[in-house]
Enzyme design. Structure first.
Site, PDB file in Angstrom:
ATOM      1  N   LYS A 219      -4.585  46.541  37.383  1.00 57.01           N
ATOM      2  CA  LYS A 219      -3.982  47.426  36.384  1.00 57.01           C
ATOM      3  C   LYS A 219      -5.057  48.368  35.874  1.00 57.01           C
ATOM      4  O   LYS A 219      -6.075  47.942  35.331  1.00 57.01           O
ATOM      5  CB  LYS A 219      -3.408  46.593  35.236  1.00 57.01           C
ATOM      6  CG  LYS A 219      -2.760  47.427  34.149  1.00 57.01           C
ATOM      7  CD  LYS A 219      -2.060  46.557  33.132  1.00 57.01           C
ATOM      8  CE  LYS A 219      -1.479  47.362  31.995  1.00 57.01           C
ATOM      9  NZ  LYS A 219      -0.838  46.513  30.991  1.00 57.01           N
TER      10      LYS A 219
ATOM     11  N   LYS B 267      -0.701  48.790  39.367  1.00 55.55           N
ATOM     12  CA  LYS B 267      -0.099  49.580  38.295  1.00 55.55           C
ATOM     13  C   LYS B 267      -1.101  50.582  37.773  1.00 55.55           C
ATOM     14  O   LYS B 267      -2.224  50.198  37.513  1.00 55.55           O
ATOM     15  CB  LYS B 267       0.305  48.620  37.174  1.00 55.55           C
ATOM     16  CG  LYS B 267       0.900  49.282  35.973  1.00 55.55           C
ATOM     17  CD  LYS B 267       1.226  48.242  34.954  1.00 55.55           C
ATOM     18  CE  LYS B 267       1.670  48.960  33.695  1.00 55.55           C
ATOM     19  NZ  LYS B 267       1.771  48.093  32.583  1.00 55.55           N
TER      20      LYS B 267
ATOM     21  N   CYS C  30      -0.050  43.353  23.090  1.00 53.57           N
ATOM     22  CA  CYS C  30      -0.146  44.673  22.460  1.00 53.57           C
ATOM     23  C   CYS C  30       1.112  45.048  21.667  1.00 53.57           C
ATOM     24  O   CYS C  30       1.027  45.809  20.704  1.00 53.57           O
ATOM     25  CB  CYS C  30      -0.497  45.739  23.484  1.00 53.57           C
ATOM     26  SG  CYS C  30       0.427  45.644  25.016  1.00 53.57           S
TER      27      CYS C  30
HETATM   28  C1  PBG Z   1       1.324  45.905  28.171  1.00 56.57           C
HETATM   29  C2  PBG Z   1       1.964  46.779  29.175  1.00 56.57           C
HETATM   30  C3  PBG Z   1       1.845  48.178  29.350  1.00 56.57           C
HETATM   31  C4  PBG Z   1       2.717  48.536  30.358  1.00 56.57           C
HETATM   32  C5  PBG Z   1       3.319  47.371  30.818  1.00 56.57           C
HETATM   33  N1  PBG Z   1       2.805  46.298  30.093  1.00 56.57           N
HETATM   34  C6  PBG Z   1       1.141  49.205  28.569  1.00 56.57           C
HETATM   35  C7  PBG Z   1      -0.305  49.235  28.373  1.00 56.57           C
HETATM   36  O1  PBG Z   1      -1.097  48.601  29.080  1.00 56.57           O
HETATM   37  O2  PBG Z   1      -0.650  49.944  27.438  1.00 56.57           O
HETATM   38  C8  PBG Z   1       2.939  49.948  30.855  1.00 56.57           C
HETATM   39  C9  PBG Z   1       4.260  50.206  31.438  1.00 56.57           C
HETATM   40  C10 PBG Z   1       4.631  51.637  31.572  1.00 56.57           C
HETATM   41  O3  PBG Z   1       3.887  52.573  31.234  1.00 56.57           O
HETATM   42  O4  PBG Z   1       5.766  51.857  32.019  1.00 56.57           O
HETATM   43  N2  PBG Z   1       0.076  45.456  28.447  1.00 56.57           N
HETATM   44 ZN    ZN Z   2      -0.988  44.668  26.503  1.00 58.22          ZN
END
Ligand code: PBG
Ligand code: ZN
Length: 321
Positions: free
Chosen positions: A192, A245, A119
């Site tokens: 996640k 997460k 991303c």
């Molecule tokens: C990328 C990623 C994300 C986070 C960690 N790796 C963001 C998302 O999924 O948009 C979030 C970390 C945070 O909010 O501190 N995939």
């Molecule tokens: Zn990502």
């Protein structure tokens, strides 16, 4: 029924003896945002105290991290050039590969973990290759292998795929093994959720999706049974650490994983969780340091062995007092 439970709270001496949960600086993993370019140290507006650094300035941050006794960092790269597939992520001269080489050379005792996702590297901000306006799972797996191999060649200590693609851990494990990197372990972002708490991170990493959202790959916040299935899949595919997460709205999930799996559990105390405490603290509405420590403690008490947190440095300062 005659036990006087308050007897164990009488003074700090007894409280310390009956305390069930202890935070340690070695529990923490500190996230670093590394931007391609020079002379960059930019504070993230919604995350006071957290900066994007270019590699030529990262030593000021790393010196502090090491001095505070923090043992692990997780890297997020912000490349200059983005494209539809996020090909900068597997460039041997890409920002994260350069950062891994630099950190392992200058700070050999620091454990360097790389987030594995697209991303931050795609021009559309989604976590993989698009097909009909959705992320194609199996095409993304092909690129995930390239990204992980580039990180492995650069000398990474551990990789952490965060895109919630099915079979990502299996494919990455196979790719590492086939290329002589059997010793590089995988921490799965196993569970996640599709969370609004990632908002500040997406500013920090320049990774907000340009259309739609991530609901077709990240988990529905309503689901608990599914978390067990996701974690089991990562175990079967070869992950050695399982992550939940975000952390705070998902403490029940952290405990579920702790009770169901015999592997270390990590929890990601995400950007929005950090931002809320910082904002209320700045306003004088809460005692920021106390709320921070109580929050980290709650994550550990819920069952996390490892906490990925933007508070790592501040908490380390308090723990060593
Ligand atoms: C990328 C990623 C994300 C986070 C960690 N790796 C963001 C998302 O999924 O948009 C979030 C970390 C945070 O909010 O501190 N995939
Ligand atoms: Zn990502």
């Amino acid at each position: 029924m005659s036990t006087r439970l308050r007897d164990n709270r009488k003074n700090e001496e007894i409280r310390a003896k009956v305390r069930e949960t202890h935070l340690q600086v070695t529990d923490f993993i500190y996230p670093l945002f590394i931007e391609e370019g020079n002379n960059i140290k930019k504070e993230i507006v919604s995350m006071p105290g957290i900066f994007r650094y270019s590699l030529d300035k990262i030593n000021e941050e790393l010196d502090e991290v090491v001095e505070l006794g923090i043992k692990s960092v997780i890297l997020f790269g912000i490349p200059l050039h983005k494209d539809a597939e996020g090909s900068e992520s597997w460039n041997d001269e890409g920002i994260v590969q350069k950062a891994i080489r630099y950190i392992k050379k200058e700070y050999p005792n620091l454990q360097v973990i790389a987030d594995v996702c697209f991303c931050e590297y795609t021009d559309h901000g989604h976590c993989g290759v698009l097909c009909n306006h959705d992320v194609d799972n199996d095409l993304t797996l092909v690129n995930l292998k390239k990204q992980v191999l580039a990180q492995a060649k650069a000398g990474v200590d551990m990789v952490a795929p965060s895109g919630m693609m099915d079979f990502a851990v299996r494919e990455i494990r196979a790719e590492l093994d086939q290329n002589g990197f059997q010793h590089i372990p995988i921490m799965g972002y196993s569970v996640k959720y599709c969370s609004a708490y990632y908002g500040p991170f997406r500013d920090a990493a320049d990774s907000a999706p340009s259309f739609g959202d991530r609901r077709t790959y990240q988990m529905d916040p309503a689901n608990r049974n599914e978390a067990i299935k996701e974690a089991q899949a990562d175990v079967d595919e070869g992950a050695v650490i399982l992550m939940v997460k975000p952390a705070l709205s998902y403490l029940d999930i952290i405990r579920d994983l702790k009770n169901n799996f015999d592997l270390p559990i990590a929890a990601y105390n995400v950007s929005g969780e950090y931002a809320m405490i910082k904002a209320a603290g700045k306003n004088g509405w809460i005692d920021e340091q106390k709320v921070m420590m109580e929050t980290l403690l709650s994550i550990k008490r819920a069952g996390a062995d490892i906490i990925i947190t933007y508070f790592a440095k501040e908490a380390a300062r308090i723990l060593r007092q």
